[in-house]
Design a protein around this motif. Structure first.
Motif, PDB file in Angstrom:
ATOM      1  N   LEU A 193     -22.285   9.427 -11.995  1.00  0.00           N
ATOM      2  CA  LEU A 193     -23.377   9.889 -11.092  1.00  0.00           C
ATOM      3  C   LEU A 193     -22.927  10.602 -10.344  1.00  0.00           C
ATOM      4  CD1 LEU A 193     -26.576   9.458 -10.389  1.00  0.00           C
ATOM      5  CD2 LEU A 193     -25.794   7.275  -9.335  1.00  0.00           C
ATOM      6  N   LEU A 194     -23.689  11.822  -9.893  1.00  0.00           N
ATOM      7  CA  LEU A 194     -23.258  12.725  -9.120  1.00  0.00           C
ATOM      8  C   LEU A 194     -24.550  12.897  -8.113  1.00  0.00           C
ATOM      9  CD1 LEU A 194     -21.951  13.627 -11.841  1.00  0.00           C
ATOM     10  CD2 LEU A 194     -21.533  16.063 -10.776  1.00  0.00           C
ATOM     11  N   LEU A 195     -24.091  13.479  -6.741  1.00  0.00           N
ATOM     12  CA  LEU A 195     -25.037  13.415  -5.691  1.00  0.00           C
ATOM     13  C   LEU A 195     -25.066  14.806  -5.262  1.00  0.00           C
ATOM     14  CD1 LEU A 195     -27.208  12.153  -3.926  1.00  0.00           C
ATOM     15  CD2 LEU A 195     -25.415  11.571  -2.460  1.00  0.00           C
ATOM     16  N   SER A 196     -26.282  15.471  -5.287  1.00  0.00           N
ATOM     17  CA  SER A 196     -26.711  16.936  -4.689  1.00  0.00           C
ATOM     18  C   SER A 196     -27.314  16.556  -3.347  1.00  0.00           C
ATOM     19  CB  SER A 196     -27.170  17.764  -5.611  1.00  0.00           C
ATOM     20  OG  SER A 196     -27.513  18.885  -5.001  1.00  0.00           O
ATOM     21  N   GLY A 197     -27.050  17.111  -2.298  1.00  0.00           N
ATOM     22  CA  GLY A 197     -27.849  17.222  -1.244  1.00  0.00           C
ATOM     23  C   GLY A 197     -27.244  17.194   0.279  1.00  0.00           C
ATOM     24  N   ALA A 198     -26.829  18.449   0.687  1.00  0.00           N
ATOM     25  CA  ALA A 198     -26.359  18.892   2.253  1.00  0.00           C
ATOM     26  C   ALA A 198     -25.044  18.103   2.248  1.00  0.00           C
ATOM     27  CB  ALA A 198     -27.172  18.095   3.320  1.00  0.00           C
ATOM     28  N   ILE A 199     -24.182  18.309   0.962  1.00  0.00           N
ATOM     29  CA  ILE A 199     -22.690  17.652   0.802  1.00  0.00           C
ATOM     30  C   ILE A 199     -21.878  19.209   1.246  1.00  0.00           C
ATOM     31  CG2 ILE A 199     -20.781  16.920  -0.370  1.00  0.00           C
ATOM     32  CD1 ILE A 199     -22.858  15.479  -1.837  1.00  0.00           C
ATOM     33  N   ALA A 200     -21.406  19.226   2.258  1.00  0.00           N
ATOM     34  CA  ALA A 200     -20.670  20.391   2.757  1.00  0.00           C
ATOM     35  C   ALA A 200     -19.386  20.073   3.800  1.00  0.00           C
ATOM     36  CB  ALA A 200     -21.538  21.368   3.468  1.00  0.00           C
ATOM     37  N   SER A 201     -19.094  18.820   3.578  1.00  0.00           N
ATOM     38  CA  SER A 201     -17.671  18.384   4.104  1.00  0.00           C
ATOM     39  C   SER A 201     -17.085  17.367   3.573  1.00  0.00           C
ATOM     40  CB  SER A 201     -18.079  17.839   5.596  1.00  0.00           C
ATOM     41  OG  SER A 201     -18.913  16.887   5.629  1.00  0.00           O
ATOM     42  N   GLY A 202     -15.819  16.977   3.748  1.00  0.00           N
ATOM     43  CA  GLY A 202     -15.254  16.023   3.239  1.00  0.00           C
ATOM     44  C   GLY A 202     -15.765  14.658   3.623  1.00  0.00           C
ATOM     45  N   GLU A 203     -16.480  14.594   4.964  1.00  0.00           N
ATOM     46  CA  GLU A 203     -16.824  13.439   5.328  1.00  0.00           C
ATOM     47  C   GLU A 203     -18.313  12.937   4.430  1.00  0.00           C
ATOM     48  OE1 GLU A 203     -14.723  14.847   8.833  1.00  0.00           O
ATOM     49  OE2 GLU A 203     -15.765  15.650   7.283  1.00  0.00           O
ATOM     50  N   ALA A 204     -19.010  13.941   4.258  1.00  0.00           N
ATOM     51  CA  ALA A 204     -20.124  13.984   3.345  1.00  0.00           C
ATOM     52  C   ALA A 204     -20.049  13.338   2.015  1.00  0.00           C
ATOM     53  CB  ALA A 204     -21.017  15.367   3.428  1.00  0.00           C
ATOM     54  N   LEU A 205     -18.916  14.126   1.471  1.00  0.00           N
ATOM     55  CA  LEU A 205     -18.379  13.737   0.234  1.00  0.00           C
ATOM     56  C   LEU A 205     -17.993  12.036   0.131  1.00  0.00           C
ATOM     57  CD1 LEU A 205     -17.431  14.403  -2.774  1.00  0.00           C
ATOM     58  CD2 LEU A 205     -15.446  15.077  -1.899  1.00  0.00           C
ATOM     59  N   LEU A 206     -17.332  11.693   1.075  1.00  0.00           N
ATOM     60  CA  LEU A 206     -16.961  10.324   1.162  1.00  0.00           C
ATOM     61  C   LEU A 206     -18.348   9.487   1.178  1.00  0.00           C
ATOM     62  CD1 LEU A 206     -14.618   8.387   1.257  1.00  0.00           C
ATOM     63  CD2 LEU A 206     -14.767   7.921   3.799  1.00  0.00           C
ATOM     64  N   ALA A 207     -19.261   9.972   2.045  1.00  0.00           N
ATOM     65  CA  ALA A 207     -20.494   9.213   2.144  1.00  0.00           C
ATOM     66  C   ALA A 207     -21.136   9.024   0.733  1.00  0.00           C
ATOM     67  CB  ALA A 207     -21.564   9.684   3.363  1.00  0.00           C
ATOM     68  N   ALA A 208     -21.150  10.042  -0.094  1.00  0.00           N
ATOM     69  CA  ALA A 208     -21.666  10.076  -1.597  1.00  0.00           C
ATOM     70  C   ALA A 208     -21.031   8.977  -2.192  1.00  0.00           C
ATOM     71  CB  ALA A 208     -21.532  11.426  -2.086  1.00  0.00           C
ATOM     72  N   ARG A 209     -19.542   8.930  -2.123  1.00  0.00           N
ATOM     73  CA  ARG A 209     -18.954   7.814  -3.061  1.00  0.00           C
ATOM     74  C   ARG A 209     -19.291   6.343  -2.320  1.00  0.00           C
ATOM     75  NH1 ARG A 209     -14.340   8.524  -4.997  1.00  0.00           N
ATOM     76  NH2 ARG A 209     -14.968   6.781  -6.216  1.00  0.00           N
ATOM     77  N   ALA A 210     -19.427   6.293  -1.048  1.00  0.00           N
ATOM     78  CA  ALA A 210     -19.794   5.070  -0.524  1.00  0.00           C
ATOM     79  C   ALA A 210     -21.088   4.626  -0.879  1.00  0.00           C
ATOM     80  CB  ALA A 210     -19.790   5.227   1.161  1.00  0.00           C
ATOM     81  N   VAL A 211     -22.118   5.333  -1.006  1.00  0.00           N
ATOM     82  CA  VAL A 211     -23.338   5.085  -1.688  1.00  0.00           C
ATOM     83  C   VAL A 211     -23.700   4.526  -2.882  1.00  0.00           C
ATOM     84  CG1 VAL A 211     -24.479   7.218  -1.946  1.00  0.00           C
ATOM     85  CG2 VAL A 211     -26.062   5.436  -0.839  1.00  0.00           C
ATOM     86  N   GLY A 212     -22.651   5.017  -3.591  1.00  0.00           N
ATOM     87  CA  GLY A 212     -22.584   4.722  -5.278  1.00  0.00           C
ATOM     88  C   GLY A 212     -22.414   5.877  -6.049  1.00  0.00           C
ATOM     89  N   ALA A 213     -22.303   7.088  -5.571  1.00  0.00           N
ATOM     90  CA  ALA A 213     -22.134   8.124  -6.468  1.00  0.00           C
ATOM     91  C   ALA A 213     -20.531   8.387  -6.836  1.00  0.00           C
ATOM     92  CB  ALA A 213     -22.627   9.497  -5.961  1.00  0.00           C
ATOM     93  N   ASP A 214     -20.440   9.177  -8.166  1.00  0.00           N
ATOM     94  CA  ASP A 214     -19.005   8.956  -8.509  1.00  0.00           C
ATOM     95  C   ASP A 214     -18.645  10.501  -7.935  1.00  0.00           C
ATOM     96  OD1 ASP A 214     -18.331   6.590 -10.282  1.00  0.00           O
ATOM     97  OD2 ASP A 214     -20.007   7.613 -11.254  1.00  0.00           O
ATOM     98  N   PHE A 215     -19.327  11.368  -7.543  1.00  0.00           N
ATOM     99  CA  PHE A 215     -18.887  12.565  -7.320  1.00  0.00           C
ATOM    100  C   PHE A 215     -20.034  13.416  -6.286  1.00  0.00           C
ATOM    101  CE2 PHE A 215     -17.517  12.069 -11.536  1.00  0.00           C
ATOM    102  CZ  PHE A 215     -16.202  12.345 -11.427  1.00  0.00           C
ATOM    103  N   GLY A 216     -19.551  14.240  -5.716  1.00  0.00           N
ATOM    104  CA  GLY A 216     -20.501  14.920  -4.915  1.00  0.00           C
ATOM    105  C   GLY A 216     -20.794  16.417  -5.607  1.00  0.00           C
ATOM    106  N   TYR A 217     -21.745  17.145  -5.563  1.00  0.00           N
ATOM    107  CA  TYR A 217     -22.256  18.243  -6.210  1.00  0.00           C
ATOM    108  C   TYR A 217     -22.600  19.203  -5.094  1.00  0.00           C
ATOM    109  CZ  TYR A 217     -24.914  20.365 -10.249  1.00  0.00           C
ATOM    110  OH  TYR A 217     -25.095  21.250 -11.112  1.00  0.00           O
ATOM    111  N   MET A 218     -21.667  20.166  -4.944  1.00  0.00           N
ATOM    112  CA  MET A 218     -21.441  21.215  -3.882  1.00  0.00           C
ATOM    113  C   MET A 218     -22.034  22.729  -4.268  1.00  0.00           C
ATOM    114  SD  MET A 218     -18.592  21.676  -0.856  1.00  0.00           S
ATOM    115  CE  MET A 218     -18.589  20.012  -0.455  1.00  0.00           C
TER     116      MET A 218
END
Length: 349
Positions: A193-218
């Motif tokens: 499961l990947l998450l797309s939506g305003a991921i532009a930093s390492g902090e946002a990528l970590l937040a995507a992981r924390a909420v349940g995504a396996d990957f960020g989509y940037m």
């Protein structure tokens, strides 16, 4: 793919093509912007690079440019891997627009299967035969969706994973909060499961992981790189703009998408008073659903406040890596301190 890492993610549950990445990140395929140079740089930096098959457009009578691009990417990544056995490149992905107006789809599927493309990203339609084509050459499919209903349909038709396109994403963004969308999908789906939506930093990528995504989509931050096939003005506008400079409109393609307000104004339109269009105006027979009249209306996501300069892909990924690990270390230290103080791990004592 970074030997200096002091820990490894547990990615054993993922398909082989998605394991062992330097960062849990996929570069999204962007119309015009994503070509071989950007994809190769992303893969060498340790993240999945991708491009839309429709970006490879040859002149009439010429051999398929898609085939040439796949040869270029495959051979360059093979050379890199032979020269860097301890730091191999990440795999790449090709995006297929599965829309009835895409007359090239069948031909492009055959080419991608012949080149054994490892990751197939599908958009605007979930079709069994597309997933079967990917599986026939050992590939996996990731289908992008904007709600839970579409997510279930994609998995029912054979997709291996999902890309949740949430509010704030560039291009054809969905309307839902990433927190709502990811949690609804995770209630029944435990695959990639990947998450797309305003991921532009390492902090946002970590937040995507924390909420349940396996990957960020940037996507948007990679527009402002030297390897991106974007006009200099487009790259600089990314640097100069922030979330409040993003306009959501269906006018340009028939589907709601996010665009840079200054580019709309430069085209002589009022960004605050745009007409609307309907999905039946979408037509990919010319490679994009966007009419030529809107070719300099530039798509972008809301995360660009984190983009401060035009740089190269390696430098950008290095920044994301530092931010991601630093954010993780801060939270790990916070939790460790709490446990040391005797905090309960349960919801109540």
């Amino acid at each position: 793919m970074d030997g200096s890492a002091i820990w490894r993610r547990n990615d054993d549950h993922l398909p082989a093509a998605l394991r062992g990445l330097r960062l849990p990140l996929v570069g999204s395929p962007m119309f015009i912007i994503s070509g071989p140079e950007l994809v190769i740089a992303q893969c060498k930096a340790g993240i999945v690079g991708s491009f839309p098959a429709l970006n490879a457009r040859e002149a009439e009578g010429e051999p398929p440019l898609l085939e040439a691009w796949l040869r270029q990417i495959t051979e360059e990544l093979d050379r890199h891997n032979q020269a860097n056995p301890d730091n191999p490149a990440a795999p790449f992905a090709v995006n297929q627009i599965v829309h009835r107006s895409n007359a090239r789809l069948e031909r492009d599927l055959e080419i991608c299967a012949r080149w054994k493309v490892p990751i197939w990203i599908t958009s605007l339609g979930a079709r069994v035969e597309v997933n079967e084509a990917a599986h026939s050459c050992g590939g996996i499919t990731l289908h992008d969706i904007i709600n839970n209903t579409f997510a279930k349909k994609a998995i029912e038709k054979g997709a291996d994973g999902l890309i949740a396109v949430a509010a704030g994403a560039g291009g054809h963004a969905g309307p839902q909060s990433p927190f709502a969308l990811i949690r609804e999908i995770r209630a029944w789906f435990d695959g990639p499961l990947l998450l797309s939506g305003a991921i532009a930093s390492g902090e946002a990528l970590l937040a995507a992981r924390a909420v349940g995504a396996d990957f960020g989509y940037m996507g948007s931050p990679f527009i402002a790189t030297s390897e991106a096939n974007a006009q200099p003005g487009y790259k600089q506008m990314i640097v100069d703009s922030g979330a409040e400079d993003i306009v959501t409109s269906s006018l340009f393609t028939g589907v709601s998408g996010n665009y840079l307000k200054p580019s709309i104004a430069a085209a002589g339109l009022d960004p605050d008073n745009l007409a609307t269009a309907t999905p039946d105006s979408m037509n990919f027979s010319s490679g994009s659903s966007k009419p030529k009249a809107w070719k300099e209306i530039w798509g972008c996501g809301q995360g660009i406040g984190d983009v401060h300069d035009v740089t190269d892909v390696a430098t950008l990924v290095n920044r994301l890596d530092r931010e991601y690990r630093a954010a993780g270390a801060r939270l790990a230290a916070e939790f460790a301190a709490g446990f040391a103080a005797g905090f309960s791990t349960g919801a109540t004592d």
